[in-house]
Design a protein around this motif. Structure first.
Motif, PDB file in Angstrom:
ATOM      1  N   ALA A 196      -1.751   7.786  -6.246  1.00 57.16           N
ATOM      2  CA  ALA A 196      -1.138   6.744  -7.072  1.00 57.16           C
ATOM      3  C   ALA A 196      -2.047   5.516  -7.107  1.00 57.16           C
ATOM      4  CB  ALA A 196       0.225   6.375  -6.514  1.00 57.16           C
ATOM      5  N   PRO A 197      -2.195   4.860  -8.259  1.00 54.34           N
ATOM      6  CA  PRO A 197      -3.112   3.719  -8.366  1.00 54.34           C
ATOM      7  C   PRO A 197      -2.714   2.515  -7.509  1.00 54.34           C
ATOM      8  CG  PRO A 197      -1.813   3.986 -10.381  1.00 54.34           C
ATOM      9  CD  PRO A 197      -1.538   5.178  -9.520  1.00 54.34           C
ATOM     10  N   GLU A 198      -1.429   2.358  -7.221  1.00 60.45           N
ATOM     11  CA  GLU A 198      -1.004   1.192  -6.444  1.00 60.45           C
ATOM     12  C   GLU A 198      -1.116   1.389  -4.934  1.00 60.45           C
ATOM     13  OE1 GLU A 198       2.858   3.384  -7.539  1.00 60.45           O
ATOM     14  OE2 GLU A 198       0.933   2.985  -8.451  1.00 60.45           O
ATOM     15  N   HIS A 251      -1.479  -1.898  -2.545  1.00 60.75           N
ATOM     16  CA  HIS A 251      -2.202  -3.085  -2.995  1.00 60.75           C
ATOM     17  C   HIS A 251      -1.285  -4.296  -2.885  1.00 60.75           C
ATOM     18  CE1 HIS A 251      -5.911  -1.320  -4.424  1.00 60.75           C
ATOM     19  NE2 HIS A 251      -5.214  -0.318  -4.955  1.00 60.75           N
ATOM     20  N   THR A 282       1.233  -5.087  -5.729  1.00 63.25           N
ATOM     21  CA  THR A 282       2.217  -4.071  -6.113  1.00 63.25           C
ATOM     22  C   THR A 282       3.624  -4.615  -5.884  1.00 63.25           C
ATOM     23  OG1 THR A 282       0.709  -2.323  -5.440  1.00 63.25           O
ATOM     24  CG2 THR A 282       3.011  -1.713  -5.694  1.00 63.25           C
TER      25      THR A 282
END
Length: 196
Positions: A118-120, A144, A147
């Motif tokens: 997942a990008p976060e 992050h 987020t």
């Protein structure tokens, strides 16, 4: 911590506490000149302590205490730092015709890989462990710092649903440890731990 190390640690903590209470109580009653304590302590040959060091057995006694202490200390350390792994899990659907098993370490790796994609998510690590007779799949997630909490929880809830469907009927339970990454560390440290 498993049940055996926890019980052993509590026993030795209790033993040390009792010794400290007895020695401390004896010292207090000695300084307050409590007659009962003085009468009993005066019956002890206090010169024995001065003479003991000159006896042939004294050196062997010290060596024996040292060896026993080292062995006991090594046993306690090994008891506390031994791996707390979970064996293969038998899943629902197993019967006399065969058993369905799942390796929890592989499952932990799969969950961590799914979350880390997942990008976060900065990083995700998972491990299966036995914590006082509770079989857990502990997943540590670092997100992050920008987020949103709701977005992070939604991501974790999705992983949790997948786990519940995979672990249906199993004693293994997921435990999520959520952290926010410190913006200045580039993923090395995490702050703001939260357990779900």
């Amino acid at each position: 911590m498993n049940a055996l190390p926890a019980t052993v640690n509590r026993f030795f903590a209790l033993l040390v506490a009792v010794i400290c209470i007895v020695v401390g109580g004896a010292a207090i009653t000695w300084t307050t000149h409590t007659p009962w304590v003085h009468d009993h302590l005066e019956r002890i040959d206090q010169g024995w302590f001065a003479r003991a060091g000159d006896q042939n057995w004294w050196g062997w006694a010290l060596v024996g205490v040292l060896v026993v202490s080292l062995l006991l200390g090594a046993w306690l350390l090994s008891l506390n730092i031994r791996p707390r792994k979970v064996g293969d899990i038998e899943l629902a659907g197993s019967d006399s015709s065969g058993s369905l098993t799942l390796n929890p370490s592989r499952l932990a790796d799969a969950v961590a890989a799914e979350l880390q994609a997942a990008p976060e998510i900065v990083s995700a690590k998972a491990k299966a462990l036995d914590d006082r007779k509770r079989e857990l799949l502990r997943i540590t997630v670092v997100a992050h710092p920008d987020t949103g909490y709701d977005d992070l929880i939604a991501r974790v809830r999705t992983a949790e649903k997948h786990l519940h469907s995979a672990l249906d009927g199993s004693r293994l339970r997921p435990q999520f440890l959520l952290h926010y990454d410190d913006p200045g560390t580039k993923g090395k440290n995490a702050k703001g731990a939260r357990v779900v």
